[in-house]
Write an enzyme that holds these catalytic residues in place. Structure first.
Site, PDB file in Angstrom:
ATOM      1  N   ALA B 107      50.458  49.753  42.712  1.00 32.54           N
ATOM      2  CA  ALA B 107      50.222  48.430  42.203  1.00 32.54           C
ATOM      3  C   ALA B 107      49.118  47.823  42.652  1.00 32.54           C
ATOM      4  O   ALA B 107      48.586  46.758  41.923  1.00 32.54           O
ATOM      5  CB  ALA B 107      51.426  47.590  42.929  1.00 32.54           C
ATOM      6  N   PRO B 109      45.380  46.143  43.060  1.00 35.53           N
ATOM      7  CA  PRO B 109      45.453  45.178  43.638  1.00 35.53           C
ATOM      8  C   PRO B 109      46.372  44.054  43.331  1.00 35.53           C
ATOM      9  O   PRO B 109      46.349  42.825  43.854  1.00 35.53           O
ATOM     10  CB  PRO B 109      43.939  44.731  43.584  1.00 35.53           C
ATOM     11  CG  PRO B 109      43.617  44.990  42.141  1.00 35.53           C
ATOM     12  CD  PRO B 109      44.159  46.231  41.891  1.00 35.53           C
ATOM     13  N   GLY B 110      47.234  44.153  42.280  1.00 36.92           N
ATOM     14  CA  GLY B 110      48.325  43.475  41.818  1.00 36.92           C
ATOM     15  C   GLY B 110      48.345  42.421  40.745  1.00 36.92           C
ATOM     16  O   GLY B 110      49.181  41.685  40.546  1.00 36.92           O
ATOM     17  N   GLY B 111      47.254  42.641  39.820  1.00 38.58           N
ATOM     18  CA  GLY B 111      47.076  41.876  38.898  1.00 38.58           C
ATOM     19  C   GLY B 111      48.310  42.307  37.695  1.00 38.58           C
ATOM     20  O   GLY B 111      48.830  41.344  37.245  1.00 38.58           O
ATOM     21  N   LYS B 112      48.441  43.634  37.449  1.00 39.11           N
ATOM     22  CA  LYS B 112      49.566  43.835  36.569  1.00 39.11           C
ATOM     23  C   LYS B 112      50.940  43.504  37.077  1.00 39.11           C
ATOM     24  O   LYS B 112      51.702  43.316  36.494  1.00 39.11           O
ATOM     25  CB  LYS B 112      49.604  45.162  36.267  1.00 39.11           C
ATOM     26  CG  LYS B 112      48.259  45.678  35.346  1.00 39.11           C
ATOM     27  CD  LYS B 112      48.186  47.169  35.070  1.00 39.11           C
ATOM     28  CE  LYS B 112      46.891  47.475  34.584  1.00 39.11           C
ATOM     29  NZ  LYS B 112      45.861  47.538  35.646  1.00 39.11           N
ATOM     30  N   ARG B 135      45.552  48.106  50.919  1.00 34.66           N
ATOM     31  CA  ARG B 135      45.446  47.381  49.885  1.00 34.66           C
ATOM     32  C   ARG B 135      46.785  46.789  49.492  1.00 34.66           C
ATOM     33  O   ARG B 135      46.769  45.827  48.391  1.00 34.66           O
ATOM     34  CB  ARG B 135      45.208  48.395  48.385  1.00 34.66           C
ATOM     35  CG  ARG B 135      43.867  49.002  48.954  1.00 34.66           C
ATOM     36  CD  ARG B 135      43.428  50.064  47.626  1.00 34.66           C
ATOM     37  NE  ARG B 135      43.082  49.177  46.506  1.00 34.66           N
ATOM     38  CZ  ARG B 135      43.205  49.686  45.124  1.00 34.66           C
ATOM     39  NH1 ARG B 135      43.786  50.838  44.818  1.00 34.66           N
ATOM     40  NH2 ARG B 135      42.654  48.916  44.267  1.00 34.66           N
ATOM     41  N   ASP B 174      50.148  52.989  36.728  1.00 38.23           N
ATOM     42  CA  ASP B 174      48.854  52.566  36.689  1.00 38.23           C
ATOM     43  C   ASP B 174      47.760  53.606  37.244  1.00 38.23           C
ATOM     44  O   ASP B 174      47.492  53.126  38.592  1.00 38.23           O
ATOM     45  CB  ASP B 174      48.633  50.980  36.894  1.00 38.23           C
ATOM     46  CG  ASP B 174      47.024  50.775  36.442  1.00 38.23           C
ATOM     47  OD1 ASP B 174      46.413  51.196  35.352  1.00 38.23           O
ATOM     48  OD2 ASP B 174      46.589  49.814  37.106  1.00 38.23           O
ATOM     49  N   CYS B 227      42.259  53.296  33.655  1.00 38.29           N
ATOM     50  CA  CYS B 227      40.939  52.666  32.861  1.00 38.29           C
ATOM     51  C   CYS B 227      39.988  53.390  33.005  1.00 38.29           C
ATOM     52  O   CYS B 227      38.916  53.344  33.240  1.00 38.29           O
ATOM     53  CB  CYS B 227      40.835  51.469  33.757  1.00 38.29           C
ATOM     54  SG  CYS B 227      40.400  52.100  35.851  1.00 38.29           S
TER      55      CYS B 227
END
Lengths: 161, 300
Positions: B107, B109-112, B135, B174, B227
């Protein structure tokens, strides 16, 4: 590595709900869809959605929203809690105008001559909750994280009058 | 630069290499947990008149690279959050629903994670896990700022993540990757990728995806994303995880986004036929970062 944090449903949540109603005028039914939890290793109080279930077998670092670092009446609500529910508060609220809100975000002292009683307030600016504040001797002390003051540009909050 | 290895599979090599060097436009979205998005839209227009709504997400805006929304009061108070457009697509393909039980296996840094919590209308259980304890604070900062209550932040190795009785409804993997698609971000991928590192990370990616396919409920959805462009870390991982039963579901391109299909073969290796349902975002197609997303349905 820290020991596994252990969250249990808050025993007797009625006492906390009664305190929130008496202190800030936050009615119990505002939290009907939520659930309070006690983190047993630190004594902190957390709030989750009523349907949130802790996953088994894994170390929990956080569970929902940190509502109190210390249980009331000694502790105050966290800024996170105030931001989520403070719009509904009817007691212990301090309303600021644009100039005072900008000053608070900039970390400057804010004179509040008409607030005579010493204590915690949920501070609201035009159209939004700003966070928790401490009122004493006609002054408002910001309880916002210091890092916010460094990062934020207070002029972006509200249009110039 | 190591991006040369993709010139045979990309439609316009020059445009690709140029786009990979340009700074990435900033994208922000309105957080409905804090404020009615219509009011937030007014704030965004006031603070940045050049803000351009995304065709497929009218509550998200593209800002010129020099604008710094992180200094805005609306950002501080969690009314907007910044996330790269390609990453926004990966989170939205999870199609999270209120009340569901959802796992974000990697997860930080938590954006998604934030996008999933908002899609769930902050109801149900969202488990935001990361292997790196250091993190987790980044995830917590995002969730606190946005006012999320439905998330549990956990620290565990995703490869051995414990099962939930009955299984998760949806899981986002991710995966850690060589980050070749982040070349447009400050501090993103710049150098040549180490092939040795790539071989290691492919093993981890495959193990994470296999674990997710076992943790999801029968018929549940697993979204695999990276990514990076490398087929070794994308199509080949889907192929290697085929020891678990799943199908790759077609992705309907949202309005205004151009998606490239997964590659059926790479450097002599051919993949399962349904990898063409996976999608790759090339930076020159939509002016985003590079991304790969596959939507998997558990079961034969």
């Amino acid at each position: 590595m820290r020991a596994a944090a252990f969250f249990i449903p808050l025993p007797e949540p009625e006492a906390l709900l009664a305190w929130l109603d008496a202190t800030y005028g936050l009615p119990a039914d505002l939290f009907a869809g939520h659930r309070f939890w006690l983190r047993t290793d630190s004594g902190t109080l957390w709030l989750t959605d009523a349907g949130t279930v802790p996953p088994p077998g894994v170390r929990l670092d956080a569970f929902g929203l940190l509502a109190f670092r210390d249980a009331p009446p000694r502790g105050r609500p966290t800024n996170t809690f105030a931001l989520r529910f403070g719009a509904h508060a009817t007691k212990s609220v301090l309303e600021l105008g644009v100039a005072a809100s900008r000053a608070l975000l900039a970390g400057e002292p804010v004179a509040v001559a008409d607030a005579t009683e010493t204590g915690w307030r949920i501070v609201r600016g035009p159209g939004q909750v700003l966070g928790m504040g401490w009122v004493a001797e006609g002054q408002l002390r910001s309880e916002l994280p210091r890092s916010w003051r460094l990062d934020v540009d207070p002029a972006t909050g509200w249009p110039d009058a | 630069m190591s991006l040369q290895r993709y010139l045979d599979v990309v439609d316009d090599a020059d445009a690709f290499l140029c786009a990979a060097e340009r700074p990435l436009p900033r994208v922000i979205w309105a957080n409905p947990l804090r404020q009615d998005p219509a009011k937030t839209a007014e704030e965004v227009r006031r603070l940045c008149p050049e803000a351009e709504p995304l065709a497929w997400r009218p509550d998200a805006w593209r800002l010129p690279p020099e604008v710094k929304p992180g200094r805005w009061v609306p950002w501080m108070y969690g009314r907007v959050h910044g996330q790269e457009e390609a990453s926004l697509l990966a989170a939205s393909l999870v199609d999270a629903q209120p009340g569901e039980r959802i796992l974000d296996l990697c997860a930080a840094p938590g954006g998604k994670t934030a996008g999933l919590a908002v899609a769930m209308a902050d109801r149900g259980t969202l488990v935001a896990n990361d292997r790196s304890y250091g993190r987790l604070s980044a995830i917590r900062r995002v969730l606190d700022r946005l006012g999320v209550t439905c998330a549990a932040v956990t620290c565990g190795n995703g490869v051995h993540f414990p099962a939930y009785p009955g299984g998760y409804d949806r899981i986002l993997v991710d995966a850690p990757c060589t980050c070749e698609g982040t070349s447009r971000k400050p501090g993103g991928h710049q150098d040549v990728t180490s092939e040795r590192y790539r071989r290691t990370i492919v093993q981890i990616q495959t193990a994470l995806l296999r674990r997710a396919l076992r943790l999801v409920r029968p018929g549940g959805r697993v979204v695999y994303s990276t990514c990076t462009y490398a087929p070794e870390e994308n199509e080949a991982v889907l192929e290697a995880a085929s020891t678990e039963p799943f199908t790759i579901e077609p992705v309907v391109a949202p309005a205004g986004l151009r998606l490239a299909p997964g590659l059926p073969a790479w450097q002599g290796q051919t993949f399962r036929p349904d990898v063409v349902n996976a999608v790759r975002l090339w930076p020159h197609h939509n002016d985003t970062g590079g991304f790969f997303v596959a939507v998997l349905k558990q079961g034969a």
